[in-house]
Design an enzyme around this catalytic site. Structure first.
Site, mmCIF file in Angstrom:
data_model
loop_
_atom_site.group_PDB
_atom_site.id
_atom_site.type_symbol
_atom_site.label_atom_id
_atom_site.label_comp_id
_atom_site.label_asym_id
_atom_site.label_seq_id
_atom_site.Cartn_x
_atom_site.Cartn_y
_atom_site.Cartn_z
ATOM 1 N N ARG A 1 -64.640 7.717 -24.313
ATOM 2 C CA ARG A 1 -63.373 7.430 -23.655
ATOM 3 C C ARG A 1 -62.296 8.365 -24.177
ATOM 4 N NH1 ARG A 1 -65.722 5.143 -20.226
ATOM 5 N NH2 ARG A 1 -65.443 3.028 -19.407
ATOM 6 N N GLU B 1 -56.112 10.593 -18.327
ATOM 7 C CA GLU B 1 -56.782 10.829 -17.036
ATOM 8 C C GLU B 1 -56.070 10.041 -15.929
ATOM 9 O OE1 GLU B 1 -60.878 9.659 -17.340
ATOM 10 O OE2 GLU B 1 -61.254 10.866 -19.124
ATOM 11 N N HIS C 1 -64.952 13.607 -16.653
ATOM 12 C CA HIS C 1 -65.456 12.246 -16.909
ATOM 13 C C HIS C 1 -66.673 11.950 -16.021
ATOM 14 C CE1 HIS C 1 -64.101 7.991 -18.317
ATOM 15 N NE2 HIS C 1 -65.416 8.090 -18.305
#
Length: 381
Positions: A207, A237, A254
């Site tokens: 993450r 993000e 991602h």
């Protein structure tokens, strides 16, 4: 029954249509107005499922086709008596493939020979355990940091964070948390990064926000650029730090868990849970029909080739992470899309998992290494 599903969930209509009317939506921009008369909400990690989104709606089941739940207000769901299911482990193999594709890229482009180096894994959930197990089966010197999983578990080589930071390869798979005894937000900050030696490889595929990106840029400069960076997740993000992109060996949006089979497994797992919630059989559609086979069924390898090169070339034949890096850089240079990061995820060029490919070899060492890396293996010796 009305079902709303993120448009990036594969097979959503094929799986859920026999249960109700399925509408595909942009998960990033989902509003309360869209869900107010919906019975089932199916999301991915880009949707923040909060009280603000759901309060006053008719939603009675939320399913997230992801392993993480930091985008879900679980306390509110319990309070509102809304059932919830996620898909733990659905993309563990895919993320592990990403890690080893990244290391293969470093080997092929920089001759970074990692099989003999000390490996540190941060996070021992489904993904971290899969990554750790692959390194271990390869015979690597591997250790892991996860204080929440360490107690009572003697199956892995648990060490302190300081010891992880001395490793030559550090693979991050921790969830993003701000509370508790061991919060992970900013866990790898200036103090921790100062312990990194020149030539260290960092793979961040958990993450964004676990690494302090400003501190990482500073440490990279202090080491005269001698850090190998494979970065899939980013703080903030879908906005990403372009300075960090510019120094990364591999920068991706991602998508570490975005294998075709991993995403299909996520949808399948949520489908099974919804059927259980509704007390219906999930046998209407079989798992074999829901999860794809790969493009390349087998590879015959020459066992005379150097093992590490054979491994790198075989991995890249199925998934070369540099493809995703090049695509990200090109789309940001082109800058034609309103939101490049989400566009890349929505229009991802799907890839297969290593386990969909059978490696045929007549050498025990080669077969053992390839099997440990995640391939299916046929030992012809």
């Amino acid at each position: 029954m009305k079902i709303i599903a993120d448009e990036n969930m594969p097979n959503a209509k094929a799986l859920f249509s026999h249960l109700g009317n399925v509408e595909l939506v942009n998960g990033r921009t989902l509003t309360h107005e869209q869900v107010k008369d919906v019975d089932v909400l199916l999301v991915r990690s880009v949707t923040k499922v909060t009280q603000e989104l759901l309060e006053g709606s008719s939603v009675r089941f939320v399913g997230s086709a992801t392993i993480g739940v930091d985008h879900i207000d679980l306390d509110y769901l319990v309070k509102a008596n809304i059932a919830f299911s996620s898909a733990p482990g659905c993309n563990a193999e895919a993320v592990a493939d990403y890690v080893f594709s990244g290391l293969s890229h470093l080997y092929m482009t920089k001759q970074f020979s990692w099989l003999s180096k000390k490996i540190g894994v941060i996070g021992y959930g489904n993904v971290g355990k899969t990554v750790y197990d692959r390194f271990s089966r390869m015979g690597c010197q591997v250790c892991v940091y996860d204080p929440l999983k360490e107690e009572g578990d003697s199956s892995a080589n648990f060490v302190s964070l300081d010891e992880i930071l001395l490793c030559n390869v550090i693979s991050l798979h921790a969830p993003l948390t701000s509370l508790g005894v061991y919060p992970t937000k900013g866990m790898i900050g200036s103090k921790e990064l100062a312990q990194l030696s020149a030539g260290t490889a960092i793979i961040s595929a958990g993450r964004g926000g676990v690494i302090d990106e400003v501190a990482l840029l500073k440490r990279h400069s202090q080491l005269n650029g001698d850090l190998h960076l494979i970065l899939d997740v980013w703080d903030g993000e879908p906005s990403i730090n372009q300075k960090l992109v510019s120094i990364a060996d591999i920068a991706t949006p991602h998508i570490a868990g975005y294998s075709k089979q991993g995403r299909e497994k996520g949808t399948w797992m949520v489908y099974q849970e919804l059927c259980r919630h509704l007390e219906l059989s999930s046998d209407v559609i079989s798992k074999n029909d829901a999860i794809s086979t790969g493009w390349f069924s087998s590879i015959d390898i020459d066992s005379a080739v150097l093992l590490e090169e054979m491994l790198a070339r075989s991995i890249q034949a199925i998934y070369d992470v540099a493809r995703d890096d090049v695509r990200l850089r090109y789309k940001y240079r082109e800058n034609k899309e309103k939101n490049v990061f989400d566009w890349l995820r929505k229009h991802y060029v799907e890839r297969d998992e290593l386990n969909t490919c059978l490696i045929r070899a007549n050498n025990n060492d080669a077969c053992n290494l390839m099997g440990a890396a995640g391939f299916s293996v046929d030992n012809k010796s």
